[in-house]
Write a protein that holds these residues in place. Sequence first.
Motif, short mmCIF file in Angstrom:
data_model
loop_
_atom_site.label_atom_id
_atom_site.label_comp_id
_atom_site.label_asym_id
_atom_site.label_seq_id
_atom_site.Cartn_x
_atom_site.Cartn_y
_atom_site.Cartn_z
N GLU A 120 51.43 13.36 38.91
CA GLU A 120 49.97 13.33 38.85
C GLU A 120 49.46 13.26 37.42
O GLU A 120 48.24 13.27 37.19
N LEU A 121 50.36 13.19 36.45
CA LEU A 121 49.97 13.16 35.04
C LEU A 121 51.00 12.36 34.26
O LEU A 121 52.20 12.59 34.39
N ASP A 122 50.52 11.42 33.44
CA ASP A 122 51.39 10.69 32.52
C ASP A 122 51.26 11.35 31.16
O ASP A 122 50.22 11.25 30.50
N ILE A 123 52.30 12.04 30.74
CA ILE A 123 52.24 12.82 29.51
C ILE A 123 52.25 11.96 28.25
O ILE A 123 52.08 12.49 27.14
N ASP A 124 52.43 10.65 28.40
CA ASP A 124 52.39 9.76 27.25
C ASP A 124 51.06 9.04 27.09
O ASP A 124 50.90 8.22 26.19
N VAL A 125 50.11 9.32 27.96
CA VAL A 125 48.79 8.68 27.87
C VAL A 125 47.81 9.69 27.28
O VAL A 125 47.46 10.68 27.94
N PRO A 126 47.38 9.48 26.03
CA PRO A 126 46.52 10.47 25.37
C PRO A 126 45.28 10.84 26.18
O PRO A 126 44.89 12.02 26.22
N GLU A 127 44.67 9.86 26.83
CA GLU A 127 43.45 10.14 27.59
C GLU A 127 43.72 11.08 28.76
O GLU A 127 42.88 11.93 29.10
N GLU A 128 44.87 10.94 29.40
CA GLU A 128 45.20 11.82 30.52
C GLU A 128 45.47 13.25 30.04
O GLU A 128 45.04 14.22 30.66
N VAL A 129 46.17 13.37 28.92
CA VAL A 129 46.43 14.70 28.37
C VAL A 129 45.12 15.33 27.91
O VAL A 129 44.86 16.51 28.13
N ALA A 130 44.26 14.52 27.28
CA ALA A 130 42.97 15.02 26.82
C ALA A 130 42.12 15.51 27.99
O ALA A 130 41.38 16.49 27.86
#
Length: 199
Positions: A120-130
Amino acid sequence: MSRTVVRVYSDYKSPYAFVAVRPTLALAEAFDLALEWRPYTLRIAEYLGSVDDRGPHAWRRVRYSYMDARRYANKQGLTLKGPKRIYDGYHANAGMLFAQKHDFFERYHWTVFERFWKHELDIDVPEEVAAVVAECGGDAEAFKAYAEGAGRTEMTAVIDEAEAMGVFGVPMYVLDGELFWGGDRLDLLKERLAERQGG
């Protein structure tokens, strides 16, 4: 009397680090430990090879590792799906440092672990982590600036310090300079803690 400090090196893309979180927290509660969580970004291709370069032996090892970690996950009622690719994980790990600076670490830490392993989360996509940072009470724009600025310098320093101590994998526990690698070494760490406390 000051609390005993145990440093814990972790990486969100490690299945073994994920399944070790709850046992680590239980140990901390039992011994009244102060845990110092630190990110250690694994360079998977260095020891398992890139996907294209892996031979049969490496693939057997990879398949076993995820099956083994899933057994521990199942015991805890956790979802652990095999990763879709080889991840770097820098942005999620930078988020760990950022969350600690801004007092929302616990919620962030568990949210990232749980969502990554549920796909449910891509840890390499800054926008998703943000977005996770914002959900947990942090400033998403400040996080993105940190991750592309001071965070890179701080991450390098954290990893350099870890490797100078001998850290090479996660979860890795450090007590008085002694290293314990893996959640399956928690019993040995528990023995050391009991000895330290005179039990």
